[in-house]
Design a protein around this motif. Structure first.
Motif, PDB file in Angstrom:
ATOM      1  N   LEU A 111      38.275  67.941  11.454  1.00  0.00           N
ATOM      2  CA  LEU A 111      36.900  68.208  12.199  1.00  0.00           C
ATOM      3  C   LEU A 111      36.348  66.758  11.943  1.00  0.00           C
ATOM      4  O   LEU A 111      35.607  66.209  12.703  1.00  0.00           O
ATOM      5  CB  LEU A 111      36.275  69.235  11.563  1.00  0.00           C
ATOM      6  CG  LEU A 111      36.794  70.546  11.873  1.00  0.00           C
ATOM      7  CD1 LEU A 111      35.870  71.804  11.211  1.00  0.00           C
ATOM      8  CD2 LEU A 111      36.865  70.794  13.079  1.00  0.00           C
ATOM      9  N   ASN A 112      36.237  66.307  10.739  1.00  0.00           N
ATOM     10  CA  ASN A 112      35.760  64.888  10.409  1.00  0.00           C
ATOM     11  C   ASN A 112      36.275  63.828  11.317  1.00  0.00           C
ATOM     12  O   ASN A 112      35.465  63.035  11.775  1.00  0.00           O
ATOM     13  CB  ASN A 112      35.875  64.340   9.037  1.00  0.00           C
ATOM     14  CG  ASN A 112      34.928  65.371   8.174  1.00  0.00           C
ATOM     15  OD1 ASN A 112      34.051  66.316   8.589  1.00  0.00           O
ATOM     16  ND2 ASN A 112      35.439  65.486   6.783  1.00  0.00           N
ATOM     17  N   SER A 113      37.480  63.829  11.371  1.00  0.00           N
ATOM     18  CA  SER A 113      38.076  62.782  12.495  1.00  0.00           C
ATOM     19  C   SER A 113      37.690  62.985  13.778  1.00  0.00           C
ATOM     20  O   SER A 113      37.500  61.757  14.599  1.00  0.00           O
ATOM     21  CB  SER A 113      39.537  62.523  12.313  1.00  0.00           C
ATOM     22  OG  SER A 113      40.078  63.801  11.918  1.00  0.00           O
ATOM     23  N   MET A 114      37.614  64.134  14.173  1.00  0.00           N
ATOM     24  CA  MET A 114      36.841  64.007  15.543  1.00  0.00           C
ATOM     25  C   MET A 114      35.555  63.618  15.848  1.00  0.00           C
ATOM     26  O   MET A 114      35.175  62.920  16.592  1.00  0.00           O
ATOM     27  CB  MET A 114      36.845  65.729  15.982  1.00  0.00           C
ATOM     28  CG  MET A 114      38.115  66.348  16.439  1.00  0.00           C
ATOM     29  SD  MET A 114      37.720  68.149  16.688  1.00  0.00           S
ATOM     30  CE  MET A 114      39.523  68.573  17.023  1.00  0.00           C
ATOM     31  N   GLU A 115      34.563  64.145  14.603  1.00  0.00           N
ATOM     32  CA  GLU A 115      33.469  63.270  14.700  1.00  0.00           C
ATOM     33  C   GLU A 115      33.437  61.780  14.677  1.00  0.00           C
ATOM     34  O   GLU A 115      32.539  61.273  15.386  1.00  0.00           O
ATOM     35  CB  GLU A 115      32.502  63.788  13.345  1.00  0.00           C
ATOM     36  CG  GLU A 115      31.951  65.272  13.760  1.00  0.00           C
ATOM     37  CD  GLU A 115      31.041  65.897  12.448  1.00  0.00           C
ATOM     38  OE1 GLU A 115      30.834  65.022  11.596  1.00  0.00           O
ATOM     39  OE2 GLU A 115      30.925  67.026  12.333  1.00  0.00           O
ATOM     40  N   MET A 116      34.412  61.292  13.967  1.00  0.00           N
ATOM     41  CA  MET A 116      34.582  59.842  13.896  1.00  0.00           C
ATOM     42  C   MET A 116      34.857  59.322  15.595  1.00  0.00           C
ATOM     43  O   MET A 116      34.375  58.400  15.967  1.00  0.00           O
ATOM     44  CB  MET A 116      35.547  59.595  12.867  1.00  0.00           C
ATOM     45  CG  MET A 116      35.598  59.657  11.673  1.00  0.00           C
ATOM     46  SD  MET A 116      34.092  58.791  10.990  1.00  0.00           S
ATOM     47  CE  MET A 116      35.039  57.112  10.877  1.00  0.00           C
ATOM     48  N   MET A 117      35.574  60.208  16.050  1.00  0.00           N
ATOM     49  CA  MET A 117      35.904  59.894  17.467  1.00  0.00           C
ATOM     50  C   MET A 117      34.841  59.997  18.497  1.00  0.00           C
ATOM     51  O   MET A 117      35.467  60.167  19.733  1.00  0.00           O
ATOM     52  CB  MET A 117      37.366  60.276  17.951  1.00  0.00           C
ATOM     53  CG  MET A 117      38.296  59.819  17.104  1.00  0.00           C
ATOM     54  SD  MET A 117      39.983  60.520  17.571  1.00  0.00           S
ATOM     55  CE  MET A 117      39.926  62.157  17.091  1.00  0.00           C
ATOM     56  N   ALA A 118      34.019  60.399  17.845  1.00  0.00           N
ATOM     57  CA  ALA A 118      32.669  60.979  18.966  1.00  0.00           C
ATOM     58  C   ALA A 118      32.964  62.144  19.740  1.00  0.00           C
ATOM     59  O   ALA A 118      32.342  62.327  20.870  1.00  0.00           O
ATOM     60  CB  ALA A 118      32.154  59.738  19.787  1.00  0.00           C
TER      61      ALA A 118
END
Lengths: 158, 260
Positions: B128-135
């Motif tokens: 989930l965090n890496s999704m946020e990193m990818m906007a």
């Protein structure tokens, strides 16, 4: 690609099955088709006492269901119950001097209206009134009358 | 003593905070611009996961619930000589209460737990965090399709459950116990009203769908990112989901019967 297609197909079938279930519930289980199917006309009748008759109770002629009770309301002038019957069929087929009575299915069953056809050549039309009616038999009243009579007899014998 | 009272207060405040967080979570997930072209494939995928994969357990339990109701109902009704009313008994109890409630409880156990575990594992493995990193907003990409799929799937499952249960009871009542098929279906049709019985059951199932799926995705999204946390969250989904379904059922029934 084909996997996604299979999933879509399955979901489509799932939704179709659910709507099929809704149709079954509507027509097979709740009998919706009888409410909307065919034309009906209304006839009203006045009873002294309807004794537990409900809206949607069946109306029968010779034991065959020909309609249902549409509405029940109290006539404010003479405190009698006016019952409106929705009868199936587009053209009237009951003689004008037919009589309506409230009967019980079995000893403890639900109330229904039985119509005894008369001999008039004129037929009941839409919004006509059935003049001759027999009110519901109230079990408590009957028992009360019976007790009153038997106790009266007992006093006479003394 | 004072410490215990304080910890009680802390628990209360924490509970209120979680209810608030879950409300904001639901609001931020659903009140967005609908992106049908992007969301639809994800939604269908989730419909498959929560709807079709629950179909088997829903169908089998519906069949057995209907068959048991027919046996029990016939046993009691035959004492009054009114076995003919069996269809009415089964159809009313299934469409009004048993269908929505049992299907929702099974749904919480089958689909709710898998949603929680899946989202919880995404949280634990930082997906989930890496999704946020990818906007990419995980609320839109992960949570919303699952939430909407659950809300759509449960009413559909309830409809199927109802029909299977009623046909199961017909199987036992008519074919085994020998009740006449005409009076079975006729009494049922005379007493079941589409608006007050079937539609109210569907309304209940929509409410239950929102409640169960909301709890499932919330518990997953805010689970502690470790193995014990995911286990805890999955358990909470079943407990809170089932309790909320039963409590809401009482409230909805009271409202629908016009006692409120």
């Amino acid at each position: 690609m084909s996997n996604q297609r299979l999933v879509e197909l399955a979901v489509g079938l799932f939704i179709l099955a659910a709507f099929g279930a809704l149709l079954v519930l509507a027509f097979e289980v709740s009998g919706l088709n009888r409410l909307s199917g065919g034309d009906t006309y209304n006839v009203s009748a006045t009873f002294n006492n309807i004794g537990g008759l409900r809206v949607r109770a069946p109306v029968k002629v010779g034991g065959v269901e020909i309609g249902s009770v549409e509405s029940i309301r109290l006539n404010q002038d003479n405190y009698e119950a006016t019952v409106t019957l929705a009868l199936e069929g587009d053209k009237p087929h009951l003689p004008k001097d037919s009589s309506a009575s409230i009967l019980t299915e079995g000893l403890l069953g639900s109330k229904y209206i039985s119509i005894q056809p008369g001999f008039d050549t004129e037929m009941l039309a839409n919004n006509d009134t059935i003049d001759e009616t027999h009110s519901a038999m109230i079990l408590e009243n009957l028992v009360g009358q019976f007790l009153y009579k038997t106790s009266g007899k007992g006093k006479d014998n003394k | 003593m004072i410490n215990q009272i304080a910890s009680l207060g802390r628990t209360g405040i924490e509970t209120c905070r979680q209810i608030g967080v879950s409300g904001i979570f639901l609001f931020r997930t659903l009140v967005r611009m609908p992106q049908i072209r992007k969301t639809l494939p994800l939604l269908i995928q989730q419909m498959y996961a929560v709807g079709i994969l629950s179909l088997l357990i829903i169908g089998v339990s519906g069949l057995f619930v209907g068959m048991v109701l027919a046996l029990q109902g016939d046993h009691i009704l035959s004492q009054f000589g009114s076995e003919d009313q069996l269809g009415q008994l089964v159809a009313l109890s299934v469409t009004r209460e048993l269908g929505p409630v049992l299907a929702a409880l099974l749904f919480a156990g089958r689909a709710g737990t898998s949603l929680t575990a899946e989202i919880g594992l995404m949280r634990a493995t930082d997906q989930l965090n890496s999704m946020e990193m990818m906007a990419v907003d995980p609320l839109l990409r992960v949570i919303r399709p699952r939430l909407v799929a659950g809300i759509i799937a449960l009413p559909l499952l309830v409809l199927i459950f109802n029909v299977i249960a009623i046909y199961g009871s017909a199987l036992i009542g008519v074919n085994w116990l020998g009740i006449s098929s005409g009076s079975f279906w006729g009494n049922m049709q005379a007493s079941v009203d589409f608006r007050t019985d079937v539609v109210n059951g569907i309304v209940k199932s929509i409410v239950f769908g929102v409640a169960v799926t909301w709890i499932a995705v919330y518990q997953g999204f805010y689970s502690k990112p470790n193995a014990a946390g995911i286990g805890r969250a999955t358990t909470n989904t079943v407990i809170y989901g089932s309790l909320l379904v039963l409590a809401l059922d009482f409230v909805l029934t009271a409202m629908m019967l016009g006692e409120w």
